[in-house]
Design a protein around this motif. Structure first.
Motif, PDB file in Angstrom:
ATOM      1  N   ARG A 176     -18.636 -34.054  34.500  1.00 16.10           N
ATOM      2  CA  ARG A 176     -19.945 -33.643  33.943  1.00 16.10           C
ATOM      3  C   ARG A 176     -20.536 -32.452  34.693  1.00 16.10           C
ATOM      4  O   ARG A 176     -21.720 -32.403  35.009  1.00 16.10           O
ATOM      5  CB  ARG A 176     -20.915 -34.832  33.821  1.00 16.10           C
ATOM      6  CG  ARG A 176     -21.728 -35.376  35.013  1.00 16.10           C
ATOM      7  CD  ARG A 176     -20.927 -36.011  36.071  1.00 16.10           C
ATOM      8  NE  ARG A 176     -21.647 -36.615  37.182  1.00 16.10           N
ATOM      9  CZ  ARG A 176     -21.246 -36.439  38.438  1.00 16.10           C
ATOM     10  NH1 ARG A 176     -20.230 -35.681  38.751  1.00 16.10           N
ATOM     11  NH2 ARG A 176     -21.902 -37.052  39.402  1.00 16.10           N
ATOM     12  N   TYR A 177     -19.702 -31.437  34.944  1.00 17.05           N
ATOM     13  CA  TYR A 177     -20.146 -30.277  35.709  1.00 17.05           C
ATOM     14  C   TYR A 177     -21.173 -29.450  34.933  1.00 17.05           C
ATOM     15  O   TYR A 177     -21.009 -29.172  33.744  1.00 17.05           O
ATOM     16  CB  TYR A 177     -18.941 -29.397  36.049  1.00 17.05           C
ATOM     17  CG  TYR A 177     -19.304 -28.060  36.638  1.00 17.05           C
ATOM     18  CD1 TYR A 177     -19.631 -27.947  37.986  1.00 17.05           C
ATOM     19  CD2 TYR A 177     -19.344 -26.915  35.851  1.00 17.05           C
ATOM     20  CE1 TYR A 177     -19.976 -26.722  38.529  1.00 17.05           C
ATOM     21  CE2 TYR A 177     -19.686 -25.685  36.393  1.00 17.05           C
ATOM     22  CZ  TYR A 177     -20.009 -25.595  37.729  1.00 17.05           C
ATOM     23  OH  TYR A 177     -20.360 -24.387  38.255  1.00 17.05           O
ATOM     24  N   ALA A 178     -22.232 -29.072  35.604  1.00 16.98           N
ATOM     25  CA  ALA A 178     -23.200 -28.113  35.078  1.00 16.98           C
ATOM     26  C   ALA A 178     -23.912 -27.512  36.272  1.00 16.98           C
ATOM     27  O   ALA A 178     -23.767 -28.002  37.399  1.00 16.98           O
ATOM     28  CB  ALA A 178     -24.193 -28.780  34.126  1.00 16.98           C
ATOM     29  N   GLN A 179     -24.697 -26.488  36.038  1.00 19.49           N
ATOM     30  CA  GLN A 179     -25.350 -25.798  37.151  1.00 19.49           C
ATOM     31  C   GLN A 179     -26.858 -25.975  37.146  1.00 19.49           C
ATOM     32  O   GLN A 179     -27.567 -25.263  37.845  1.00 19.49           O
ATOM     33  CB  GLN A 179     -24.980 -24.311  37.121  1.00 19.49           C
ATOM     34  CG  GLN A 179     -23.550 -24.071  37.551  1.00 19.49           C
ATOM     35  CD  GLN A 179     -23.077 -22.663  37.239  1.00 19.49           C
ATOM     36  OE1 GLN A 179     -22.511 -22.428  36.187  1.00 19.49           O
ATOM     37  NE2 GLN A 179     -23.304 -21.729  38.148  1.00 19.49           N
ATOM     38  N   SER A 180     -27.352 -26.891  36.328  1.00 21.19           N
ATOM     39  CA  SER A 180     -28.792 -27.150  36.345  1.00 21.19           C
ATOM     40  C   SER A 180     -29.009 -28.652  36.309  1.00 21.19           C
ATOM     41  O   SER A 180     -28.084 -29.420  36.082  1.00 21.19           O
ATOM     42  CB  SER A 180     -29.469 -26.469  35.154  1.00 21.19           C
ATOM     43  OG  SER A 180     -29.108 -27.130  33.960  1.00 21.19           O
ATOM     44  N   ASN A 181     -30.253 -29.040  36.527  1.00 23.54           N
ATOM     45  CA  ASN A 181     -30.553 -30.459  36.709  1.00 23.54           C
ATOM     46  C   ASN A 181     -30.874 -31.207  35.423  1.00 23.54           C
ATOM     47  O   ASN A 181     -30.931 -32.421  35.411  1.00 23.54           O
ATOM     48  CB  ASN A 181     -31.751 -30.614  37.667  1.00 23.54           C
ATOM     49  CG  ASN A 181     -31.364 -30.286  39.090  1.00 23.54           C
ATOM     50  OD1 ASN A 181     -30.372 -30.799  39.594  1.00 23.54           O
ATOM     51  ND2 ASN A 181     -32.120 -29.415  39.737  1.00 23.54           N
ATOM     52  N   GLY A 182     -31.139 -30.468  34.330  1.00 27.52           N
ATOM     53  CA  GLY A 182     -31.566 -31.144  33.115  1.00 27.52           C
ATOM     54  C   GLY A 182     -33.046 -31.490  33.166  1.00 27.52           C
ATOM     55  O   GLY A 182     -33.774 -31.078  34.070  1.00 27.52           O
TER      56      GLY A 182
END
Lengths: 1022, 498
Positions: free
Chosen positions: A251-257
């Motif tokens: 579940r890689y992403a660069q922001s926290n949601g």
């Protein structure tokens, strides 16, 4: 309810005296005052007879009541104040009110219940015998232990086959044995062309370059294929392709949601770590250890610390409703992801109750959680040695001493500054202070984990997963069904940076004795090479998943994988060199096709659609634009205004990247959880919030719209066409090259002929509209102020470049950082070449059916970003034209109903003489009308007005459109000073910009290139 | 992969270029959201579906049967982003009026109880219609419709913060990553009109809501089920028209050429139905360029209708106010969309931040005076219009935000803070008992007190009204049969069902 009560009484034998038995008086009280209340108000949901037992609680025996339900015992004998059922009937807790919905019981009934608890819950002895505890008990059965996935991996012998000649390696033996048993024969091998394309896309996510393809096809040596596989595996693009598979699972992403969806700074280091690990062929066992316990390893490295970012990639709410629940949500995210990625188990299912399908108890879950319990909860990013989730990539002592030194310098500067008198000395001091503040620390940082200091926190089973209802305490422990051996947890050492617990878990997972780890790993690779795993549910090896189609093959691969040092590249090699992998994907094999249409038994390879990233990367590669730069924070693709419009602060945290940056591979696209790139999303991109073990493959109309109409696809087609002109000199050779680049093959003679005809026809059509000027708005109504600062005015309204100047119009001052467009004063473009006061303008106008309004501006001057002068506004919705005078105010001079179409061209003529403005609107232009020599205009002007307070002096001509595009063909401006044709000017200007071919011809080739991007042959791999 | 390709009409037989294109598309089962080659789409649960070839199930949005007969076929969800103030709109609290200015202990954030000053509503309330439902004086059009509404005053949710509260109202969870209600409906019922998206989202001109696209995400379901943002002005769908300004004929020419080449590619690969499906998706993409703008074409509406929805009302003076026209336009488009078979339309009223939406921290009076006139006439018009066209019976209208507001003062002395502990929704239309006041908050309007319902109950009730059983509507993911309503057993809000 009465009858139920009678039935129960009838079934119960008479009371028997027992030691400590309640008095008859108390029992009478129970029978008269309590039991009827329980029966009437509670037993529908809380008894053996309940249709659906609620909260696991029964109230039909004293024993069941004391044993309790999901929230614990219903009552404490003698203590009504602390008894849940009394709290519930008293409605003391808004979320626990009984009976539900019907309102509170009468007060006297409530008092009866409380008194009954007070006197110790008297209950006739006989009633208890027939009702046991309502609690489920968890037990691991023999069949659980015998489940295939929990058996040790043993390397099976290769099965015997008839057609021994077909066997290239062990894989083929297992596959062929199955096929022979079913009486099926495998397909013939794929052609070299198909094979090369398959290998390149599978391993690199890119098409082979023409010279590479040709070299392989014409390579006569017997080991040509083997050398191809080896050379491709050695390429750095391999890591970029396969890292993306892994990033889906974690579940890689660069922001926290969530609301702010702020950046997780340096999350990209984790992405780069994965790419590096794959390219270095880091043993998978080490890869696991680093992600779970990279900070605890004896031989920790900068890379292993970065790897622990794995535990920080999840969504994080910086404003949680309940911080304690949020802490356990984050732990659950780690556990579920660990289970999915490494073990192929849905561990998260056991958070609130024992697993419904698999032998994993809730206690197992919390024992597993205990390994991670010391990890400090996520917090806002700070680059500070005390941060919970940012670690210096330097030895801790160095980090601390640098930090101390800096704080000291800062203090000293600040105190000197406070005493300094005004003047140059003070300025110098404040400059020095500012410089110190801006000076980066002399080491890099990484997103990772830091544990709490001191004694480990106890871990409790949480009743129903509720962080506020701790149950029994558990110790770190491995899954019971996998043997349940006790982990050797290191002694808690005071002052140690971590508890060492995660390393114990990592060693257990990255272990040859763990029956799941290697099986899950090889199956996942199989899935990506064949489009379907041996176990189809690649992250669920439990009972809710599917059984392996080739269990022995799975074990053989797992054993090989471990024997070969957990090497990914050796496993790739093994699979790719098998004859099974090399099979043709065609379906002429009638017998196999009818017996096994789903290809369960692998008689063929599967035709596969490119994944989102491959579509993106392949287009850039084919167009010759792809820039191979690796690593870093990543880039921000341009997003259309209407995409940004979905945000509460449109454009916030979306940066602008240079064209070169945007030509990098898609794995380097910055991943913002609430702003995924639409083209990628449409092609089934990762969901970025939870593990995605297998991407779905959907075929949807928006994919076609984006590849046909989207600006991104058209830019790639333009670059592709330019490349064809650069690299091939004749039309035939251009078609040849285009086919080779995009489809990996030569066109047939017929295809060349049809392609050239298509180019010609499109070019002719473009020639018809060679003087067309199109203006298309591309800004949402609202934009975040900081984003606006990055946009050029020509990005609010898109139109021709040369000779035109662009202005953004009027936007409100910022409210909460957001600026809103004044829709009467929106973005516009002015033609630079001429200024005139009196004159006429003629054009053939084409309005997009979705257009809201289109305007022609004249005697215009730009007052900063606003138009001053006249605006002739065409309003297709209301079928009217309006004339406005813009000074500091907008004055409506005239409004006339006029019929004019959208989606079809019509002629327009405008004359301005002193204060008089006249407008003629013509009939829709049809070829037959022109041929018949019909007059273009009705004799009477649609609008004819004298402005009592005219704008005087020469000004420019301009255009504005809202909602959708406005096109002008054959625009001519006639004044006393001369005659201009801005469209023809820009059509003529194009060749000098683009080279020596005509603009229309170039556009014809662009259409052809776009066509290739849209072919099934481009997005499917045989 | 399916074997159907062989039996399905081949390209030549169906004749892409002949008049039977539509028939071909239907037989291919293609649609806007198109063709999902996933095996996870069986409504009867995962065991029967997993591993099975999705024969005849190529189109995830094909129309599906309701689980049981229900009147509502479509749903229009008017999402009042920011959290409208219940005690100033429908939840009249005389006790709050009497105790204005008194200090009470109030839970302002989870377990954060502070002494706070009660703030009475400055609105006048009266009982309306035959039902006598309470309505404030800022909704003069809507108050004439109270007999059509079922007003639920006793909802509660789990988060005091917009981000997670928005997610929960849309997806049932305060955690990001779950499918939104529209996705569940699209998944459960498909869409009747394959030429339009099944799940449409329209946004406020002032901006999107907090968390943006996460609110209409399909979470772990395929992207085919996610909400499609439909602009109420200009190009309705992203990339619907050509960015480079060439003509539709040229585009048609390109698609026809692609069809020819694709047909030859397919001929060498019989049995791969996904290749046929992709050909069909291009035909649909081309058709959409006509069908989607048609749904927005309000020139087909009479002047009286436009007047009814407030489309001719001017923008008010207030710099943040829009007046009824933009939302009215969206409501009218929503009616046109449900007429055309769109299953779920969600309109966000309010965008951006603070007073741009219902988030009245900085002045509840100013906030109401901006936003009430924006929704009042359009919603009343929508109800009237639906009824006159006989559509109200088969359309479920849902109104509400992510939470309500506090009965106490915040900020500069006239604002109200967030409050998930008690707030109001109203429903109208198919299957709803009009003129119903259901549930109560406490005497101050702070917390749901009588007939309390968690919003999972609201979700269950919406599914129920749409003919879906909230137990049966499951999607297998992460080892679990996932449901919109989650693991806690919901309870239908029976009191509002007709």
């Amino acid at each position: 309810m009465i009858s139920l009560l009678l039935l129960m009484l009838a079934l119960n034998p008479p009371a028997a005296d027992a030691p400590g038995a309640p008095s008859q008086h108390d029992l009478d009280f129970f029978e008269k005052r309590v039991r009827p209340v329980l029966a009437e108000h509670c037993y529908a949901c809380h008894s053996a007879e309940s249709d659906k037992l609620k909260a696991g609680l029964r109230l039909d025996s004293r024993e069941a009541l004391l044993s309790g339900g999901d929230s614990g015992p219903a009552a404490v004998p003698g203590d009504p104040e602390h008894s849940l059922m009394i709290k519930a009937v008293r409605h003391l807790d808004k979320d626990l009110q009984m009976p539900p919905r019907k309102g509170k019981l009468p007060e006297d009934r409530i008092e009866d219940l409380a008194r009954w608890v007070q006197i110790g819950l008297p209950w006739p002895a006989e009633s208890q015998s027939r009702s046991g505890s309502a609690k489920r008990t968890f037990a691991i059965t023999e069949s659980d232990r015998a489940y295939w996935a929990f058996q040790p991996v043993r390397k099976p012998a290769l099965p015997a086959v008839q057609n021994k000649a077909w066997i290239e390696n062990g894989i083929d033996a297992f596959v062929l044995a199955q096929l022979e048993a079913k009486g099926l024969t495998p397909n013939p091998p794929a052609t070299r062309r198909e094979l090369a394309r398959r290998v390149y896309f599978d391993l690199l996510g890119l098409p082979p370059r023409p010279e590479e393809l040709a070299a392989f096809i014409h390579d006569p040596s017997p080991d040509a294929y083997e050398r191809l596989v080896d050379s491709v595996l050695a390429r750095p693009e391999y890591g970029e392709r396969w890292a993306r598979h892994w990033l889906d699972v974690v579940r890689y992403a660069q922001s926290n949601g969530y609301e702010r969806d702020s950046e997780k700074p340096l999350a990209w280091r984790y992405r780069d770590y994965v790419i590096r690990a794959l390219n270095e062929d880091k043993p998978y066992s080490r890869f696991i250890q680093e992600q779970i316990a990279g900070d605890e390893l004896a031989d920790a490295t900068a890379d292993s610390v970065v790897a622990t970012g794995f535990q920080r990639l999840g969504v994080w709410d910086d404003e949680p409703d309940d911080p304690k629940m949020a802490e356990f949500d984050a732990l659950d995210d780690i556990i579920s992801t660990t289970g999915a990625a490494f073990l192929g188990l849905t561990l998260g299912c056991a958070r609130c109750h024992d697993h419904k399908f698999d032998p994993i108890s809730q206690s197992d879950y919390y024992s597993f959680l205990a390994f991670f319990r010391q990890v400090r909860p996520n917090e806002a990013a700070r680059f500070d040695p005390e941060s919970a989730n940012y670690l210096p990539l330097a030895v801790p002592e160095q980090a601390r001493s640098v930090q101390r030194e800096k704080a000291f310098q800062r203090q000293s500067l600040e105190s000197r500054l406070a005493c300094a008198v005004e003047g140059s000395a003070k300025e110098a001091l404040s400059r020095a202070l500012q410089q110190l503040k801006n000076e980066p620390l002399p080491f890099e940082w990484a997103l990772g984990v830091r544990e709490r200091q001191g004694r480990p926190l106890p871990t409790h089973i949480l009743v129903r997963g509720n962080a506020n209802s701790p149950g029994a305490e558990v110790q770190p422990g491995f899954l019971t069904v996998l043997g349940g051996q006790k982990p050797a947890i290191p002694e808690a050492r005071l002052g140690a940076p971590s508890s060492g617990r995660r390393q114990v878990l990592a060693d257990w997972i990255a272990n040859r004795d763990n029956p799941l780890t290697a099986r899950v790993a090889v199956n996942r690779m199989w899935h990506h090479h064949f489009g379907q795993g041996i176990v189809k549910t690649t992250a669920d090896f439990g009972r809710a998943g599917t059984a392996p189609s080739h269990p022995e093959l799975l074990d053989w691969l797992a054993a090989e994988f471990m024997e070969q040092g957990w090497s990914w590249k050796r496993l790739h090699r093994l699979i790719l060199l098998s004859n099974t992998y090399r099979l043709s994907s065609r379906t002429e094999n009638e017998a196999a096709r009818s017996a096994d249409p789903g290809d369960e038994w692998l008689w063929r390879q599967r035709l596969r659609r490119l994944e989102a990233e491959n579509v993106w990367d392949a287009a850039l590669s084919v167009s010759g634009e792809l820039i191979p730069a690796m690593g870093g924070r990543g880039f921000f693709p341009h997003l259309d205004g209407e995409v940004l419009a979905g945000e509460s602060r449109p454009g916030l945290d979306w940066d602008r990247s240079s064209p070169a940056e945007q030509a990098r591979r898609s794995i380097y696209i910055y991943i913002r959880r609430t702003m995924l790139v639409p083209l990628l999303e449409a092609f089934d991109y990762s969901n970025t919030t939870s593990p995605l073990p297998e991407r779905p493959t959907t075929t949807v109309a928006p994919q076609a719209l984006m590849l046909l109409n989207g600006g991104w696809a058209q830019q790639r087609a333009q670059a592709f066409a330019s490349r064809l002109f650069r690299e091939a000199s004749t039309p035939e050779s251009r078609v040849q090259l285009a086919y080779y680049l995009a489809l990996g093959r030569s066109p047939t003679a017929l295809e060349v002929k049809r392609s050239l005809q298509f180019v010609r026809e499109q070019a002719n059509a473009y020639q018809q509209i060679a003087t067309r000027l199109t203006f298309r708005p591309d800004a949402p109504n609202s934009l975040f102020g900081d984003y606006m600062k990055q946009l050029r005015p020509s990005e609010y309204l898109r139109g021709p470049g040369d000779g035109w100047s662009y202005y953004i119009g009027r936007w409100s001052s910022a409210y909460e950082g957001i600026r809103t467009m004044d829709r009467q004063r929106g973005p516009f473009a002015l033609w630079d070449q001429s200024r005139f006061e009196d004159g006429s303008v003629g054009a053939t106008v084409w309005l997009d059916p979705a257009l809201e309004s289109a305007s022609l501006l004249f005697r215009s001057s730009a007052d900063k970003q606003e138009h001053r002068g006249y605006e002739l506004l065409l309003d297709p919705r209301h079928q009217q034209v309006l004339l406005h005078r813009h000074t500091t105010n907008i004055t409506l001079l005239c409004r006339e109903p006029v019929k004019f179409p959208t989606g079809r061209a019509f002629a327009l003529r405008l004359e301005v003489t002193g204060p008089r403005v006249q407008v003629w609107i013509g009939e829709p232009v049809t070829e037959s009308a022109v041929a018949a020599g019909a007059p273009r205009f009705r004799p009477k002007p649609a609008l004819d007005i004298v402005d009592p307070a005219p704008v005087t002096g020469p000004g420019r001509f301009g255009v504005r459109s809202l909602g959708a595009a406005l096109s002008l063909d054959d625009l001519t401006i006639t004044t006393a000073g001369g005659r201009w044709a801005p469209g023809a000017d820009s059509a003529e200007a194009k060749p000098s910009r683009r080279g020596c071919w005509s603009s229309a011809e170039q556009q014809g080739w662009e259409s052809f290139c776009l066509l290739l991007f849209n072919l099934n042959e481009f997005v499917y791999v045989d | 992969m399916s074997t159907k390709g062989e039996n399905a009409p081949g390209l030549r037989r169906a004749g892409l270029c002949s008049g039977t294109r539509r028939e071909f598309l239907w037989q291919m089962g293609a649609g806007f959201a198109g063709v999902a080659l996933t095996a996870l789409l069986d409504e009867d649960g995962f065991f029967s579906a997993r591993g099975a070839a999705p024969e005849g199930d190529l189109n995830p949005l094909r129309p599906r049967e309701q689980h049981f007969r229900a009147k509502a076929k479509s749903c229009i969800f008017l999402f009042m982003y920011g959290g409208p103030s219940q005690m100033d709109l429908f939840d009249y609290k005389p006790e709050l009026q009497r105790r204005h200015g008194q200090t009470v202990d109030m839970e302002i954030r989870r377990r954060d109880v502070r002494p706070s000053t009660l703030l009475a509503s400055k609105r006048e309330f009266r009982q309306c219609g035959q039902s006598g439902l309470w309505c404030c004086d800022l909704l003069p059009h809507l108050e004439k419709k109270m007999d059509k509404l079922a007003v639920i005053k006793s909802l509660y949710a789990d988060s005091f913060a917009h981000g997670s509260a928005m997610l929960q109202m849309n997806s049932g969870r305060i955690i990001q990553g779950y499918p939104s209600m529209g996705s569940w409906l699209a998944y459960g019922l498909g869409t009747v009109n394959q030429n339009l998206p099944g799940y449409v989202v329209m946004l406020d001109p002032r901006g999107g809501p907090i968390s943006g696209a996460a609110n209409w995400s399909s979470g772990f379901m395929p992207a085919a089920f996610q909400g499609t943002v439909f602009r109420s002005a200009g190009q309705p769908i992203l990339n619907l028209s050509n960015a480079s300004g060439n003509t539709p004929e040229m585009r048609r020419h390109l698609i026809s050429m692609a069809n020819e080449f694709n047909a030859e590619h397919l001929a060498a690969r019989p049995g791969y139905s996904e290749l046929q499906a992709r050909i069909a998706s291009y035909e649909l993409a081309f058709q959409l360029q006509t069908t989607a703008p048609e749904a927005l074409d309000l020139t087909q509406e009479t002047e009286a209708t436009k007047e009814l929805y407030g489309l001719n009302c001017p923008k008010p003076e207030h710099h943040l106010a829009l007046g009824p026209a933009p939302f009215g336009r969206q409501c009218l488009i929503a009616r046109r969309l449900v007429e055309r078979g769109v299953r779920f339309v969600q309109i966000y009223h309010g965008g951006g931040h603070q007073q741009q939406n219902w988030d009245a921290h900085n002045g509840v009076e100013e906030n109401l005076k901006i936003h009430c006139p924006e929704i009042d006439q359009p919603i009343a018009a929508l109800l009237t219009d639906l009824e006159e066209r006989g559509l109200l019976d088969e359309t479920l209208v849902v109104w509400g935000g992510e939470f309500g507001r506090q009965p106490v003062v915040q900020g500069n002395g006239n604002g109200r803070d967030h409050n998930p502990k008690g707030f109001t929704y109203f429903l109208a239309g198919g299957g709803v008992k009009g003129g119903t006041a259901y549930g109560e908050t406490d005497e101050l309007g702070h917390e749901a007190a009588v007939n309390r319902h968690h919003i999972r109950d609201l979700h269950a009730t919406v599914l129920h009204l749409m003919g879906l059983d909230y137990h049966k509507l499951t999607y297998f993911y992460g080892g679990l049969n996932q449901k919109l309503t989650g693991v806690v057993e919901p309870e239908l809000i029976g009191g509002i069902l007709a």
